[in-house]
Design a protein around this motif. Structure first.
Motif, mmCIF file in Angstrom:
data_model
loop_
_atom_site.group_PDB
_atom_site.id
_atom_site.type_symbol
_atom_site.label_atom_id
_atom_site.label_comp_id
_atom_site.label_asym_id
_atom_site.label_seq_id
_atom_site.Cartn_x
_atom_site.Cartn_y
_atom_site.Cartn_z
ATOM 1 N N PHE A 1 0.850 -1.190 0.000
ATOM 2 C CA PHE A 1 0.000 0.000 0.000
ATOM 3 C C PHE A 1 0.881 1.233 0.000
ATOM 4 N N GLY A 2 0.274 2.379 -0.049
ATOM 5 C CA GLY A 2 1.024 3.634 -0.028
ATOM 6 C C GLY A 2 0.145 4.784 -0.444
ATOM 7 N N LYS A 3 0.808 5.834 -0.891
ATOM 8 C CA LYS A 3 0.112 7.028 -1.326
ATOM 9 C C LYS A 3 0.774 7.417 -2.638
ATOM 10 N N PRO B 1 -2.586 4.064 -18.917
ATOM 11 C CA PRO B 1 -1.458 3.505 -18.184
ATOM 12 C C PRO B 1 -0.625 4.630 -17.567
ATOM 13 N N VAL B 2 -0.257 4.482 -16.321
ATOM 14 C CA VAL B 2 0.633 5.454 -15.678
ATOM 15 C C VAL B 2 1.639 4.746 -14.789
ATOM 16 N N GLU B 3 2.776 5.383 -14.673
ATOM 17 C CA GLU B 3 3.795 4.845 -13.774
ATOM 18 C C GLU B 3 3.714 5.641 -12.481
ATOM 19 N N ILE B 4 3.629 4.929 -11.365
ATOM 20 C CA ILE B 4 3.525 5.635 -10.086
ATOM 21 C C ILE B 4 4.667 5.266 -9.144
ATOM 22 N N THR B 5 4.962 6.193 -8.229
ATOM 23 C CA THR B 5 5.863 5.906 -7.118
ATOM 24 C C THR B 5 5.094 6.176 -5.831
ATOM 25 N N GLY B 6 5.639 5.690 -4.720
ATOM 26 C CA GLY B 6 5.006 5.955 -3.433
ATOM 27 C C GLY B 6 4.517 4.708 -2.716
ATOM 28 N N LEU B 7 4.756 3.516 -3.319
ATOM 29 C CA LEU B 7 4.330 2.283 -2.652
ATOM 30 C C LEU B 7 5.428 1.790 -1.714
ATOM 31 N N ASN B 8 5.016 1.106 -0.653
ATOM 32 C CA ASN B 8 5.976 0.598 0.326
ATOM 33 C C ASN B 8 6.827 -0.541 -0.209
ATOM 34 N N GLU B 9 6.198 -1.390 -1.019
ATOM 35 C CA GLU B 9 6.907 -2.546 -1.561
ATOM 36 C C GLU B 9 6.672 -2.603 -3.068
ATOM 37 N N ALA C 1 -0.913 -8.042 3.596
ATOM 38 C CA ALA C 1 0.494 -8.449 3.612
ATOM 39 C C ALA C 1 0.682 -9.600 4.587
ATOM 40 N N GLY C 2 0.019 -9.503 5.742
ATOM 41 C CA GLY C 2 0.107 -10.561 6.752
ATOM 42 C C GLY C 2 -0.435 -11.866 6.208
ATOM 43 N N ASP C 3 -1.589 -11.778 5.578
ATOM 44 C CA ASP C 3 -2.207 -12.974 5.001
ATOM 45 C C ASP C 3 -1.320 -13.595 3.933
ATOM 46 N N ALA C 4 -0.705 -12.723 3.131
ATOM 47 C CA ALA C 4 0.152 -13.219 2.052
ATOM 48 C C ALA C 4 1.333 -13.977 2.625
#
Ligand code: GDP
Ligand code: MG
Length: 372
Positions: free
Chosen positions: A294-296, A316-324, A349-352
């Motif tokens: 997740f992230g912003k 289509p867009v390229e984004i930054t700002g995710l934790n992983e 994430a925990g479930d994964a």
């Protein structure tokens, strides 16, 4: 959980059932793997592993779907959206040449070609209408996406070299498209070659359920030369025609959702992901859950390498700002606030992680069988 069997609990904890049985034995309970445990027993075991039994609803890893397919659309205004097209076909039949040829001649906003950013997808404009092309290798994209349950393609262009005819990967591509119920347009390529034999291509494809319009069927065949740029305009017109028939709709007014096209770790920018917005509008600053991360949305760039503030359906867009770094085929959903996005992201994430552990145990068992 109101009740779970010993085996199920072991799975959830990523432990061996025998270990749980042993623990129960120490607690004075004789149990077998299929034995149902009540809430108290579950809590006792969990406490022993220092795992909290969460009272709040946990969201299963696969269940981003519930957000993906929510009913916001009912109130949202649906408008036409551009088709998302993948190009498939046998190796060396001209997929890359075709993608390049289309991009070079038709990139949006009259932009000079050449220095366009590679983000795994691009958008062109024909007769005032947009078309999105995924330029990740068609087969790989299809298989990883479909394995993850994602549907991103609206139309497939099947490239068949007129001098080579139907080959194994041609058939594979047809099967993928059929399974995903995606309409196929056949581009009979390399028509500039003296040895080109389009009739043979038509003949061979009838055996795979693709009967050309010329022969009374309903599959569109377009002769092209990707190398010389011939027939491309006609091909793109046909894409727009099929797209109109499909009545592709989306809403610009809802929170964005869609699918990861590709993602990687960039030294300077961190996790970088190309997202295909499938519904709604994605904006800089949006709290977002992507797969199990997740992230912003910190920054967005489009297929021309330009910074943009928002991206609508089929963009289509390229984004930054995710934790992983997420995986191709992962779904994304924007949430109303950061807190919710964080909560759901962390829970997933925990479930994964648990699922991974379970996977590992399965692999171990498989290995065991292999050795037997
Ligand atoms: P891919 O493996 O499907 O991506 O195929 P490529 O686009 O890499 O093309 C394979 C080879 O076929 C390259 O040498 C291209 O230059 C050539 N090629 C592609 N399209 C055409 C065409 O329309 N005519 C001719 N003569 N050659 C082509
Ligand atoms: Mg290629």
């Amino acid at each position: 959980y109101e009740s779970l069997s010993v085996g199920e609990l072991a799975n959830k904890l990523g432990r061996e059932p025998s270990e749980i049985i042993k623990k129960l034995f120490m607690l004075g309970v004789m149990a077998t793997i299929n034995q149902e445990l009540d809430k108290d027993a579950i809590e006792l075991i969990c406490a022993d592993y220092e795992v909290e039994v969460e009272e709040e609803i946990r969201i299963d890893v696969t269940d981003l779907e519930i957000y993906f397919e929510d009913s916001e659309e009912v109130e949202a205004e649906l408008t036409e959206r551009p088709p998302v097209v993948t190009i498939m076909g046998h190796v060396d039949h001209g997929k890359t040449t075709l993608l390049d040829s289309i991009r070079d001649t038709k990139v949006t906003q009259g932009e000079a070609g050449g220095i366009t950013q590679h983000i795994g997808a691009y958008q062109i404009e024909v007769e005032g209408k947009k078309i999105t092309f995924l330029d990740t290798p068609g087969h790989a994209a299809f298989t990883t996406m479909r394995a993850r349950g994602a549907k991103v393609t609206d139309i497939t262009i099947l490239v068949v070299a007129a001098d080579d005819g139907v080959m194994p990967q041609t058939i594979e591509a047809i099967n993928h498209a059929k399974a995903a119920e995606v309409p196929i347009i056949v581009a009979v390529n390399k028509m500039d070659k003296p040895s080109a034999n389009p009739d043979r291509v038509m003949q061979e494809l009838t055996e795979h359920g693709l009967l050309s319009e010329a022969w009374g069927g309903d599959t569109i065949f377009v002769p092209i030369s990707a190398l010389k740029g011939e027939g491309i305009d006609h091909l793109l017109e046909m894409v727009l025609l099929v797209s109109e028939v499909a009545e592709l709709k989306a809403s610009k007014n809802i929170r964005a959702k869609g699918t990861v096209i590709e993602a990687q770790l960039d030294r300077g920018r961190g996790s970088v992901a190309t997202l295909l917005v499938q519904d709604g509008t994605l904006r800089v600053g949006d709290p977002i859950v992507v797969g199990t991360t997740f992230g912003k949305v910190r920054a967005m760039i489009n297929d021309l390498g330009r910074r943009v503030k928002e991206a609508g359906p089929s963009t289509p867009v390229e984004i930054t700002g995710l934790n992983e770094v997420p995986q191709a085929g992962d779904r994304f959903v924007v949430f109303e606030d950061e807190k919710t996005a964080r909560q759901i992201g962390e829970s997933r994430a925990g479930d994964a992680l648990q699922e991974q552990r379970v996977e590992k145990t399965r692999v171990t068992l498989d290995n065991l069988f292999d050795q037997m």
